[in-house]
Motif scaffolding. Structure first.
Motif, short mmCIF file in Angstrom:
data_model
loop_
_atom_site.label_atom_id
_atom_site.label_comp_id
_atom_site.label_asym_id
_atom_site.label_seq_id
_atom_site.Cartn_x
_atom_site.Cartn_y
_atom_site.Cartn_z
N LEU A 44 0.75 -1.46 0.17
CA LEU A 44 0.44 0.02 -0.25
C LEU A 44 0.58 1.36 0.23
O LEU A 44 0.30 2.14 -0.40
N THR A 45 2.09 1.24 0.60
CA THR A 45 2.88 2.01 1.08
C THR A 45 3.35 2.66 -1.14
O THR A 45 3.57 4.14 -0.70
N LYS A 46 4.32 1.03 -1.00
CA LYS A 46 4.54 1.26 -2.71
C LYS A 46 3.62 1.94 -3.72
O LYS A 46 4.11 2.92 -4.23
N GLU A 47 3.03 1.87 -3.50
CA GLU A 47 1.62 2.28 -4.58
C GLU A 47 0.98 3.23 -4.11
O GLU A 47 0.00 4.06 -5.02
N GLY A 48 0.99 4.31 -3.11
CA GLY A 48 1.21 5.28 -2.76
C GLY A 48 -0.25 5.92 -2.03
O GLY A 48 -1.15 7.26 -2.23
#
Length: 75
Positions: A44-48
């Motif tokens: 989720l962090t990687k995908e913003g």
């Protein structure tokens, strides 16, 4: 034919489900929930996609009714 009605937050829902599926594709079945939880947070962090990680329930008085709904993520 009728036109498709767009649900609220449909795009965000699609992104979240996609992140979950990506994690499952990467790890496969058989891991403990904590492993999937950590990887999903990373994805989720990687995908913003902003989120608040799972919270531990607050301590309740001993006589209190102790059933409640505990979602894993708060968006």
């Amino acid at each position: 034919m009728s036109e498709k009605i767009k649900a609220p937050h449909e795009d965000l829902t699609y992104q979240i489900i996609g992140a979950g599926m990506a994690v499952h594709r990467q790890l496969g079945p058989g891991y403990k929930e904590a492993i999937y939880q950590k990887k999903l947070e990373e994805q989720l962090t990687k995908e913003g996609i902003s989120f608040e990680p799972q919270k531990k329930p607050s301590r309740l008085p001993q006589r209190a009714i102790t059933w409640f709904v505990h979602p894993r993520f708060y968006y």
